[in-house]
Each structure stands twice: as structure tokens, then as C-alpha cells.
Design an enzyme around this catalytic site. Sequence first.
Site, PDB file in Angstrom:
ATOM      1  N   GLY A 114       9.159  64.334 -35.734  1.00  0.00           N
ATOM      2  CA  GLY A 114       9.151  65.540 -36.348  1.00  0.00           C
ATOM      3  C   GLY A 114      10.742  66.133 -36.168  1.00  0.00           C
ATOM      4  CB  CYS A 115      12.676  68.484 -37.867  1.00  0.00           C
ATOM      5  SG  CYS A 115      11.579  69.914 -38.175  1.00  0.00           S
TER       6      CYS A 115
END
Length: 322
Positions: free
Chosen positions: A129-130
Site C-alpha cells: 500500500g502507499c
Amino acid sequence: MINVGIIGGAGYTAGELIRILVNHPEVNLVWIHSNSNAGQPITAVHSGLVGDTDLSFIDTYNFDNIDVMFLCSGHGASTKFLNEHTVPESLHIVDLSQDFRDETNNFVYGLPEVNADRTKGALRVANPGCFATAIQLAILPAVKAGCIDGEIHVTAVTGSTGAGVKPTSKTHFSWRTDNMSTYKEFEHQHLLEIGRTINSLTPEGTATPDVNFVPVRGDFARGIFASVYFDTELTAEQLIALYKSFYSDATFTHVVDFDLDLKQVVNTNKALISVTKHGRKAHIVSVIDNLLKGASGQAVQNMNLMFNLDQACGLRLKASGF
């Protein structure tokens, strides 16, 4: 050439992925799937790609004419897709959802700075995920060294593209512009994958540090600015040396000795890290582009590893600088 197919081609991450892949010297982009846009040219949705591709969206799948498939649909959709389709065992998959970040279904967690060797030659990779990317890059050298005393505290601000294409009451322009707010305080879903990596790297006999994470919606389109602090007995010089050693072989992650701004990384696949010491507290700042190093750029970096290419192949993207 690597033949590529994309599932879920209409979103922000898919648009960035297409932008990279149409210019990747080792890639042939074969098909891009979208149920809602089938038959339309790619440029009807991703207009910035005019002149770069003549492909149109399709609503069918042909797994036999591709070597790797990117899954760019929403969370939960990747599990459903793989359950409903018989995918050839030899087909490489890079999943950009959170569905397999726990490494189920033979997926490798694709954070190249710690898992590059496992990703090389892997058939299935779960893209991080970012927020998880930015935060882990800020803390993992200290976690592995076992030098963190107590808890880790994180405040990270993300751009509006992190919320996806479809607007909501909290993400559309008139609400988000000239505004800031926190959300999912201390319970953001990316804490799960961060926790798994911390557990795997914490030295035996050392307490596993908890992460206190407050996400913030920022008044800008793209990028993540993560401000992290924790107590440690290491000096500033020792910390900086630790971080530089940890990332000495990293292709895109760099430890710098200047103050960080988002503009230094937006539109690139870079992660920049700064390390300072204030009394007993280490302050680590980590900045990435949420759509590139936090999503599509890192996905291509993982594809490069899977096919034993240079990690930087097709990813030498430049920041604007102003």
C-alpha cells in the site's frame, strides 16, 4: 518482450501504469480490461495518453497471450477475480489491491527494499500500500537494528488521488480544497502489513514496537509526506550511517541530508528519506508519490524483478523541481 494485460484499467493507478508501460522498452501492452468502458479508446478515460497508445478497453480475457497480469481493481476484487477464473499456473501476477499482502495464495509481499531476492523469479507479487510503503521505508532500518525504544509515532499526509477516481462527500474538490482532516486514526488498514514486516525484521529478544499512525487528507493531488519519530539511544551520526547502509543497494530509495518536500518526488518512483536527532528522539521524514512508488511505479519495479530486469527499467521518471 514481456506481454502485459491489465484488469481494472479505468482508475488512477491503472492510468499511471499504462503511462509507464507504453514507454517501457521491454513491454508489449496487449490488452486493458474495463467492464464499464469496453469498446472505448484508452484515451477516452486517460486523456493524457493521447499519442501514446491506440488501444481500446476490452471486456474479455485472454490469459494465453500475456506473460504478466496486473490487477488494478478495488480491494476484494482480486480475490473474487482469481476465484472466478482459471488462471494458468505460469502466468505472472502483480496485485495492486490489499487482498494478498499477507502472502496467502503464494503471493510474495513486494517491498523491493526488503524482499527483492524473494521477488526475483516469483510468479505472484502483492504490491504494498502507499502509506505502508512510505512508513515502512521510514522505520525498517531502525526496526531491523533493534534500536527503537518504545512506540513509533507517525503522522502522514496523502494527496486526494489516494482516495481513488470515484468522488465521495469527503473527497470531491469543493470539500477537499483549502481543507485538511484526519481519518482512520490508529486503525488504518495499512497497519496490518506494516505490522507483519516489523514482526519479520525485529531481532529475536527485542521488543516489537507498536506503531501509532494518524493519516491526514491533504489539500493536493498526489504524494505522501510521512513524519515519523521514536526514542533511541543512537546518535544522529549512527542513525544516518544505519539508514544509508540499509539503503545502499536500493534503486529508488535515497537517504538525503536536506529538508524534504513533496515536489522532490512527485511524478517519480523515488522515495527520499531524511534522518535527524532531537534529544532522545529520532525524526524520520519519508516522501513518495502515492501513485508511483506507492502503487504503479513500484508494481513495475516488481515486474522488473520478476523477469530479472534492472529494477529501474522504464522507471527513470523526473520530478518537476518546482
